[in-house]
Design a protein around this motif. Structure first.
Motif, short mmCIF file in Angstrom:
data_model
loop_
_atom_site.label_atom_id
_atom_site.label_comp_id
_atom_site.label_asym_id
_atom_site.label_seq_id
_atom_site.Cartn_x
_atom_site.Cartn_y
_atom_site.Cartn_z
N THR A 157 2.06 13.84 -2.47
CA THR A 157 1.12 13.69 -1.35
C THR A 157 1.75 12.81 -0.27
O THR A 157 1.65 13.09 0.92
CB THR A 157 -0.19 13.03 -1.85
OG1 THR A 157 -0.67 13.75 -2.97
CG2 THR A 157 -1.25 13.02 -0.76
N CYS A 158 2.43 11.75 -0.71
CA CYS A 158 3.09 10.84 0.23
C CYS A 158 4.21 11.57 0.99
O CYS A 158 4.35 11.42 2.20
CB CYS A 158 3.65 9.65 -0.55
SG CYS A 158 4.33 8.36 0.52
N GLU A 178 0.84 -1.22 0.00
CA GLU A 178 0.00 0.00 0.00
C GLU A 178 0.86 1.25 0.00
O GLU A 178 0.61 2.20 -0.73
CB GLU A 178 -0.90 0.00 1.24
CG GLU A 178 -2.16 -0.82 1.09
CD GLU A 178 -2.98 -0.87 2.39
OE1 GLU A 178 -2.54 -0.27 3.40
OE2 GLU A 178 -4.03 -1.52 2.38
N ASP A 181 3.89 5.68 -5.58
CA ASP A 181 3.98 5.64 -7.05
C ASP A 181 2.87 6.44 -7.73
O ASP A 181 3.09 7.06 -8.75
CB ASP A 181 3.96 4.18 -7.55
CG ASP A 181 5.25 3.45 -7.21
OD1 ASP A 181 6.25 4.14 -6.93
OD2 ASP A 181 5.26 2.20 -7.19
N SER A 182 1.66 6.40 -7.13
CA SER A 182 0.54 7.10 -7.78
C SER A 182 0.60 8.60 -7.53
O SER A 182 0.25 9.40 -8.40
CB SER A 182 -0.80 6.53 -7.31
OG SER A 182 -0.91 6.67 -5.91
N ASN A 183 1.04 9.01 -6.31
CA ASN A 183 1.16 10.45 -6.04
C ASN A 183 2.28 10.70 -5.04
O ASN A 183 2.04 10.81 -3.83
CB ASN A 183 -0.17 11.00 -5.51
CG ASN A 183 -0.21 12.52 -5.62
OD1 ASN A 183 0.83 13.17 -5.65
ND2 ASN A 183 -1.40 13.08 -5.68
N ARG A 213 3.92 1.64 -1.02
CA ARG A 213 4.62 1.81 -2.30
C ARG A 213 3.65 2.29 -3.38
O ARG A 213 3.98 3.17 -4.17
CB ARG A 213 5.24 0.46 -2.70
CG ARG A 213 6.12 0.51 -3.92
CD ARG A 213 7.45 1.19 -3.65
NE ARG A 213 7.73 2.23 -4.61
CZ ARG A 213 8.88 2.88 -4.70
NH1 ARG A 213 9.86 2.61 -3.86
NH2 ARG A 213 9.07 3.83 -5.58
N SER A 214 2.44 1.71 -3.42
CA SER A 214 1.45 2.09 -4.43
C SER A 214 1.05 3.55 -4.26
O SER A 214 0.91 4.30 -5.23
CB SER A 214 0.20 1.21 -4.32
OG SER A 214 0.56 -0.14 -4.42
N LYS A 215 0.90 3.96 -2.98
CA LYS A 215 0.52 5.35 -2.68
C LYS A 215 1.59 6.31 -3.21
O LYS A 215 1.30 7.33 -3.81
CB LYS A 215 0.37 5.50 -1.17
CG LYS A 215 -0.39 6.76 -0.73
CD LYS A 215 -0.26 7.01 0.76
CE LYS A 215 -0.95 5.95 1.60
NZ LYS A 215 -0.82 6.25 3.05
#
Length: 349
Positions: free
Chosen positions: A238-239, A227, A233-235, A229-231
């Motif tokens: 924001t992370c 989760e 990669d997508s933005n 890593r996906s967060k």
């Protein structure tokens, strides 16, 4: 176009990395005290080794360097200056300075000795009498981190050069009687997969610490890692914003620990205990004793204390000694567990 130019590729935040505590601690302690001698990280593929190493470099505060200097020379610390900058200081010249990110240099597997150490232009030196030096990766890594992925697949003589430079803090290049020397103070981080072969014991011993990492088995933790890593990669921005406060807190802890380190003491009794453990484990040489003392002091400084406690030694000693034990092919017990048994018997709280 200029907006795109100024946008740097975001780096996964160090504080967002789940698990792998051994690796994170070893990297943090080496950043607080680079004289510990670097970290060897051995473990399974796809366990976030490269991500973690890039993340620690991104976390570090900017460093002050002499402008246009090839070796990231420090403007006032004599030990971190190139000979050219020293000459300018002795001539009372004004030095222009700037702040740069801590260098993070990747050493590719196919690198040649010239690419690593740098080259001297012999032709120009002989015809024009000018000593021209083309810096290599060791020059770029000065005052930063040098990362060698798959270090166990690198040529032994190149690993030797890296370890010598990391230990002495200097790199010397000699060609046809012409010699150039420059500072090469860096934290050497090597990573590898044990399935692809081990490093020779005498090279392994030269790394200050040895962290072992395994693939996380716990399903809920695995989900959390995916989760996270996906967060990212997508933005990524924001992370980064989400972990900004934790990143800044850790950054200031590192700076404070670096300032505190020279004043941290370790009692004579504890130093004797460390040497007793090394002796009981039959560790060759004194490198194990020295590194354990340094790492324990760095951990005490990180925990905002001026004195090393038994707990500090217990936390770091396995990282400092497990790769220095003599390997017995018939031994069933893991070297880390062997260290732990001896530590528990000698360091009774």
């Amino acid at each position: 176009m200029s907006i795109l130019k100024n946008k740097t590729r975001p780096v996964f935040p160090f504080t967002a990395i789940v698990g792998q505590e051994e690796m994170k601690l070893a990297l943090l302690l080496n950043v607080i005290d680079p004289k510990i001698g670097g970290v060897m990280i051995m473990g399974d593929r796809g366990t976030g080794k490269s991500t973690t190493i890039r993340a620690i470099a991104d976390l570090l505060p900017k460093i002050q360097v002499v402008q246009d200097d090839l070796f990231n020379s420090h403007p006032s610390d004599y030990d971190l200056m190139s000979d050219m900058v020293k000459a300018r200081v002795q001539n009372n010249e004004d030095l222009l300075t700037s702040f740069i990110n801590v260098p993070m240099v990747d050493l590719p597997l196919g690198a040649t000795e010239d690419r690593v150490c740098g080259t001297i232009d012999i032709e120009r030196a002989l015809t024009e009498g000018i000593k021209t030096f083309e810096p290599g990766l060791l020059a770029k890594a000065n005052r930063g981190i040098l990362y060698v992925d798959e270090v166990n697949l690198l040529d032994d003589h190149l690993v030797d050069i890296l370890l010598d430079s990391a230990a002495s803090g200097w790199n010397t290049v000699e060609r046809e009687g012409i010699s150039v020397r420059h500072p090469a103070r860096f934290v050497l981080v090597g990573s590898g997969n044990p399935e692809e072969g081990e490093l020779r014991p005498q090279l392994l011993d030269r790394f200050g610490m040895h962290a072992e990492i395994r693939t996380v088995k716990e399903p809920s933790l695995r989900v959390k890692i995916v989760e996270q890593r996906s967060k990212f990669d997508s933005n990524p921005y924001t992370c980064l914003e989400e972990f900004k406060e934790q990143q800044n807190k850790l950054k200031s802890s590192i700076v404070e620990a670096q300032k505190k380190l020279p004043n941290v003491n370790i009692d004579y009794d504890l130093r004797v205990k460390i040497s007793e453990i090394c002796g009981t484990l039959d560790v060759d040489g004194l490198r194990g004793d020295i590194v354990t003392n340094r790492a324990a002091k760095a951990l005490a400084a990180y925990n905002n204390r001026n004195k090393v406690e038994i707990g500090d030694i217990k936390v770091v000693i396995k990282l400092c000694l497990r790769h220095r034990l003599r390997k017995d092919p018939l031994e069933t017990i893991d070297s880390g567990n062997k260290v732990q048994q001896v530590v528990d018997s000698i360091l009774k709280l």
